[in-house]
Design a protein around this motif. Structure first.
Motif, PDB file in Angstrom:
ATOM      1  N   GLY A 130       1.127  -1.187  -0.093  1.00  0.00           N
ATOM      2  CA  GLY A 130       0.245   0.144   0.152  1.00  0.00           C
ATOM      3  C   GLY A 130       1.023   1.265   0.053  1.00  0.00           C
ATOM      4  N   GLY A 131      -0.113   2.413   0.278  1.00  0.00           N
ATOM      5  CA  GLY A 131       0.729   3.574   0.163  1.00  0.00           C
ATOM      6  C   GLY A 131       1.492   3.577  -0.637  1.00  0.00           C
ATOM      7  N   ILE A 132       2.992   4.710  -0.624  1.00  0.00           N
ATOM      8  CA  ILE A 132       3.573   4.568  -1.788  1.00  0.00           C
ATOM      9  C   ILE A 132       4.417   4.312  -2.720  1.00  0.00           C
ATOM     10  CG2 ILE A 132       5.892   5.240  -0.028  1.00  0.00           C
ATOM     11  CD1 ILE A 132       6.784   7.618  -1.586  1.00  0.00           C
ATOM     12  N   ILE A 133       4.374   3.253  -1.966  1.00  0.00           N
ATOM     13  CA  ILE A 133       5.107   1.563  -2.895  1.00  0.00           C
ATOM     14  C   ILE A 133       3.443   1.350  -4.020  1.00  0.00           C
ATOM     15  CG2 ILE A 133       5.734  -0.928  -2.704  1.00  0.00           C
ATOM     16  CD1 ILE A 133       7.281  -0.160  -0.689  1.00  0.00           C
ATOM     17  N   ASN A 134       2.598   1.444  -3.610  1.00  0.00           N
ATOM     18  CA  ASN A 134       1.532   1.286  -4.157  1.00  0.00           C
ATOM     19  C   ASN A 134       1.282   1.988  -5.118  1.00  0.00           C
ATOM     20  OD1 ASN A 134      -1.689   1.137  -5.132  1.00  0.00           O
ATOM     21  ND2 ASN A 134      -2.287  -0.733  -4.081  1.00  0.00           N
ATOM     22  N   THR A 135       1.492   3.107  -5.151  1.00  0.00           N
ATOM     23  CA  THR A 135       0.897   4.120  -6.184  1.00  0.00           C
ATOM     24  C   THR A 135       2.171   4.670  -7.267  1.00  0.00           C
ATOM     25  OG1 THR A 135       0.698   5.725  -4.238  1.00  0.00           O
ATOM     26  CG2 THR A 135       0.959   7.334  -6.469  1.00  0.00           C
ATOM     27  N   GLY A 136       3.250   4.202  -7.006  1.00  0.00           N
ATOM     28  CA  GLY A 136       4.499   3.883  -7.892  1.00  0.00           C
ATOM     29  C   GLY A 136       4.130   2.963  -8.524  1.00  0.00           C
ATOM     30  N   ILE A 137       3.646   1.473  -8.071  1.00  0.00           N
ATOM     31  CA  ILE A 137       3.767   0.416  -8.778  1.00  0.00           C
ATOM     32  C   ILE A 137       2.782   0.949  -9.731  1.00  0.00           C
ATOM     33  CG2 ILE A 137       3.478  -1.505  -9.215  1.00  0.00           C
ATOM     34  CD1 ILE A 137       5.154  -2.339  -6.731  1.00  0.00           C
ATOM     35  N   MET A 138       2.149   1.302  -9.442  1.00  0.00           N
ATOM     36  CA  MET A 138       0.111   1.049 -10.096  1.00  0.00           C
ATOM     37  C   MET A 138       0.179   1.798 -10.944  1.00  0.00           C
ATOM     38  SD  MET A 138      -0.654  -1.895  -9.370  1.00  0.00           S
ATOM     39  CE  MET A 138      -2.113  -1.455 -10.340  1.00  0.00           C
ATOM     40  N   ARG A 139       0.838   3.382 -10.939  1.00  0.00           N
ATOM     41  CA  ARG A 139       0.816   4.436 -11.582  1.00  0.00           C
ATOM     42  C   ARG A 139       2.082   3.927 -12.700  1.00  0.00           C
ATOM     43  NH1 ARG A 139      -2.416   5.092  -8.570  1.00  0.00           N
ATOM     44  NH2 ARG A 139      -3.364   3.829 -10.147  1.00  0.00           N
ATOM     45  N   THR A 140       2.705   3.277 -12.546  1.00  0.00           N
ATOM     46  CA  THR A 140       3.487   2.955 -14.189  1.00  0.00           C
ATOM     47  C   THR A 140       2.865   2.399 -14.292  1.00  0.00           C
ATOM     48  OG1 THR A 140       5.379   3.482 -12.246  1.00  0.00           O
ATOM     49  CG2 THR A 140       6.109   2.048 -14.226  1.00  0.00           C
ATOM     50  N   ILE A 141       2.518   0.695 -13.952  1.00  0.00           N
ATOM     51  CA  ILE A 141       1.680   0.421 -14.780  1.00  0.00           C
ATOM     52  C   ILE A 141       0.320   0.655 -16.301  1.00  0.00           C
ATOM     53  CG2 ILE A 141      -0.212  -1.623 -14.398  1.00  0.00           C
ATOM     54  CD1 ILE A 141       2.598  -2.663 -13.882  1.00  0.00           C
ATOM     55  N   ASP A 142      -0.393   1.815 -15.057  1.00  0.00           N
ATOM     56  CA  ASP A 142      -1.333   2.319 -16.004  1.00  0.00           C
ATOM     57  C   ASP A 142      -0.296   3.217 -17.191  1.00  0.00           C
ATOM     58  OD1 ASP A 142      -2.930   2.030 -14.070  1.00  0.00           O
ATOM     59  OD2 ASP A 142      -2.929   3.772 -12.659  1.00  0.00           O
ATOM     60  N   VAL A 143       0.083   3.804 -17.356  1.00  0.00           N
ATOM     61  CA  VAL A 143       1.127   4.277 -18.278  1.00  0.00           C
ATOM     62  C   VAL A 143       1.472   3.621 -19.522  1.00  0.00           C
ATOM     63  CG1 VAL A 143       3.039   5.272 -19.166  1.00  0.00           C
ATOM     64  CG2 VAL A 143       3.044   5.596 -16.934  1.00  0.00           C
ATOM     65  N   LEU A 144       1.764   1.654 -19.220  1.00  0.00           N
ATOM     66  CA  LEU A 144       1.717   0.543 -20.160  1.00  0.00           C
ATOM     67  C   LEU A 144      -0.402   0.628 -20.693  1.00  0.00           C
ATOM     68  CD1 LEU A 144       4.650  -1.141 -18.950  1.00  0.00           C
ATOM     69  CD2 LEU A 144       4.378   0.320 -21.209  1.00  0.00           C
ATOM     70  N   TYR A 145      -1.076   0.288 -19.285  1.00  0.00           N
ATOM     71  CA  TYR A 145      -2.860  -0.133 -19.466  1.00  0.00           C
ATOM     72  C   TYR A 145      -3.067   0.370 -19.649  1.00  0.00           C
ATOM     73  CZ  TYR A 145      -6.045  -3.004 -17.986  1.00  0.00           C
ATOM     74  OH  TYR A 145      -7.742  -3.398 -18.066  1.00  0.00           O
ATOM     75  N   ALA A 146      -2.570   2.090 -20.239  1.00  0.00           N
ATOM     76  CA  ALA A 146      -3.570   2.917 -20.910  1.00  0.00           C
ATOM     77  C   ALA A 146      -3.353   3.082 -22.804  1.00  0.00           C
ATOM     78  CB  ALA A 146      -3.093   4.521 -20.803  1.00  0.00           C
ATOM     79  N   PHE A 147      -2.420   1.744 -22.990  1.00  0.00           N
ATOM     80  CA  PHE A 147      -2.560   2.047 -24.597  1.00  0.00           C
ATOM     81  C   PHE A 147      -3.725   0.472 -25.146  1.00  0.00           C
ATOM     82  CE2 PHE A 147       1.204   3.993 -23.523  1.00  0.00           C
ATOM     83  CZ  PHE A 147       1.315   5.129 -25.049  1.00  0.00           C
ATOM     84  N   PRO A 148      -3.687   0.745 -25.522  1.00  0.00           N
ATOM     85  CA  PRO A 148      -4.052  -0.566 -26.263  1.00  0.00           C
ATOM     86  C   PRO A 148      -3.578  -1.952 -26.600  1.00  0.00           C
ATOM     87  CG  PRO A 148      -5.463   0.598 -27.459  1.00  0.00           C
ATOM     88  CD  PRO A 148      -4.287   1.108 -27.494  1.00  0.00           C
ATOM     89  N   SER A 149      -4.164  -3.096 -26.440  1.00  0.00           N
ATOM     90  CA  SER A 149      -2.529  -4.296 -26.606  1.00  0.00           C
ATOM     91  C   SER A 149      -2.364  -4.193 -27.638  1.00  0.00           C
ATOM     92  CB  SER A 149      -3.267  -5.890 -25.935  1.00  0.00           C
ATOM     93  OG  SER A 149      -4.420  -5.375 -24.835  1.00  0.00           O
ATOM     94  N   VAL A 150      -3.051  -4.836 -28.602  1.00  0.00           N
ATOM     95  CA  VAL A 150      -3.205  -4.738 -29.841  1.00  0.00           C
ATOM     96  C   VAL A 150      -1.809  -3.408 -30.701  1.00  0.00           C
ATOM     97  CG1 VAL A 150      -3.354  -5.072 -32.459  1.00  0.00           C
ATOM     98  CG2 VAL A 150      -5.068  -6.085 -30.686  1.00  0.00           C
ATOM     99  N   LEU A 151      -1.756  -2.353 -30.196  1.00  0.00           N
ATOM    100  CA  LEU A 151      -1.099  -1.417 -30.700  1.00  0.00           C
ATOM    101  C   LEU A 151      -0.189  -1.533 -29.946  1.00  0.00           C
ATOM    102  CD1 LEU A 151      -3.985   1.378 -31.125  1.00  0.00           C
ATOM    103  CD2 LEU A 151      -2.764   0.156 -32.728  1.00  0.00           C
ATOM    104  N   LEU A 152      -0.075  -1.956 -28.482  1.00  0.00           N
ATOM    105  CA  LEU A 152       1.320  -1.508 -27.404  1.00  0.00           C
ATOM    106  C   LEU A 152       2.472  -3.299 -28.687  1.00  0.00           C
ATOM    107  CD1 LEU A 152       2.703  -0.443 -25.406  1.00  0.00           C
ATOM    108  CD2 LEU A 152       1.416  -2.430 -23.857  1.00  0.00           C
ATOM    109  N   ALA A 153       1.567  -4.035 -28.534  1.00  0.00           N
ATOM    110  CA  ALA A 153       2.246  -5.167 -29.558  1.00  0.00           C
ATOM    111  C   ALA A 153       3.134  -4.523 -30.584  1.00  0.00           C
ATOM    112  CB  ALA A 153       1.705  -6.433 -29.215  1.00  0.00           C
ATOM    113  N   ILE A 154       2.350  -4.274 -31.249  1.00  0.00           N
ATOM    114  CA  ILE A 154       2.243  -3.878 -32.204  1.00  0.00           C
ATOM    115  C   ILE A 154       3.945  -2.861 -32.602  1.00  0.00           C
ATOM    116  CG2 ILE A 154       1.964  -3.037 -34.874  1.00  0.00           C
ATOM    117  CD1 ILE A 154      -0.551  -4.446 -34.723  1.00  0.00           C
TER     118      ILE A 154
END
Length: 301
Positions: A130-154
């Motif tokens: 939780g806390g700052i560790i959760n924020t740091g990991i999940m906000r970084t994950i959200d950057v990649l998650y924002a792109f559609p899977s097909v476009l990101l893979a290509i």
């Protein structure tokens, strides 16, 4: 007057008392419910046949999958010596489909396994800390998650270049955010449960709590979700090969075969559709098996 029953009657009554039934474990109940699901069992049987066929490809292939013949180009299904026809270079389709299952299944399963390990670790760490560790990991994950899977893979495959290793790397990066979000959500729910609070109050350390109480309750849902991604991984891997960003010729792979046979769709449509049919059946089988696992693991059943 003694009205107690005779000793022989008591002995007979004791003899017929059934022994207490030993309750089955959680995974035994899951397996029993899964076996009773006909759709999941049919899907599992098809996948088992495909996997065994891919592993035993050298002994099952009726011809050399790389041998070309300009006189046997685009033969129809049922041709003597070519049970499922031949491709644009005269190579036997049945042999290439059997051998192509190796790469197709490998490209579908391996990225999900790698993403399961990486994404589960990141998600469990973020959810429990939780806390700052959760924020740091999940906000970084959200950057990649924002792109559609097909476009990101290509995009990733195009940046890294064509090849099996680069395609596996791209697909792994695509699936890590999805698994990590599920792992973080499930871990957060478990972390707030009463038995985790009781373990923490008893003085157990974070590592002990995660190992004894968290992992056993979160890995099941994460695993079920990950199995549903195998079909997506196969389709994405086939799409990358179709675009020339995955497996390189002359290696047989269902997506690459579909690409090379697209020009024959008007002359031999059934032969050209065979790789796509194998991709479709395998993807549906993985989805059915994943749905069966999810239903079997429902605690309320």
């Amino acid at each position: 007057m003694d009205i107690s029953p005779p000793a022989s009657s008591l002995a007979a009554a004791d003899a017929v008392v059934p022994a207490p039934r030993r309750s089955r474990g959680h995974w035994a109940n899951v397996a029993a419910r899964l076996v009773r699901n006909p759709g999941a069992m049919i899907a599992a049987a098809l996948l088992l046949l495909l996997i065994l066929g891919a592993l035993a490809a050298p002994w099952l292939m009726p011809a050399d999958p790389f041998a070309t013949s300009m006189f046997a180009r685009l033969k129809p299904i049922g041709t003597a010596g070519h049970l499922l026809g031949s491709d644009e270079l005269g190579r036997d389709m049945l042999s290439r489909l059997i051998l192509g299952g190796r790469l197709s299944l490998f490209m579908g399963i391996t990225p999900v396994l790698l993403a399961f390990v990486i994404g589960s670790g990141l998600g469990i760490l973020a959810g429990y800390a939780g806390g700052i560790i959760n924020t740091g990991i999940m906000r970084t994950i959200d950057v990649l998650y924002a792109f559609p899977s097909v476009l990101l893979a290509i995009a990733l495959s195009g940046a890294l270049g064509a090849g099996i290793f680069n395609a596996l790397t791209s697909l792994t990066i695509v699936f890590v955010p999805q698994i990590a979000r599920i792992a973080e959500s499930v871990t957060t729910q478990v972390r707030r449960s009463d038995y985790v609070d009781a373990a923490r109050a008893s003085g157990a350390g974070a590592f002990t709590i995660v190992r004894a109480h968290v992992l056993g309750n979160v890995l099941g849902p994460i695993f079920v979700y990950s199995t549903s991604l195998i079909s997506v991984s196969m389709i994405l891997a086939s799409g990358l090969s179709f675009l020339g960003l995955g497996v390189k010729p002359p290696e047989p792979e269902w997506g690459l075969m579909l690409n090379t046979l697209r020009t024959a769709i008007y002359t031999q449509p059934w032969v050209a559709a065979l790789p796509g049919a194998f991709i479709f059946v395998t993807s549906i089988s993985f989805n059915l098996l994943s749905d069966g696992l999810r239903s079997a693991m429902e605690v309320k059943q």
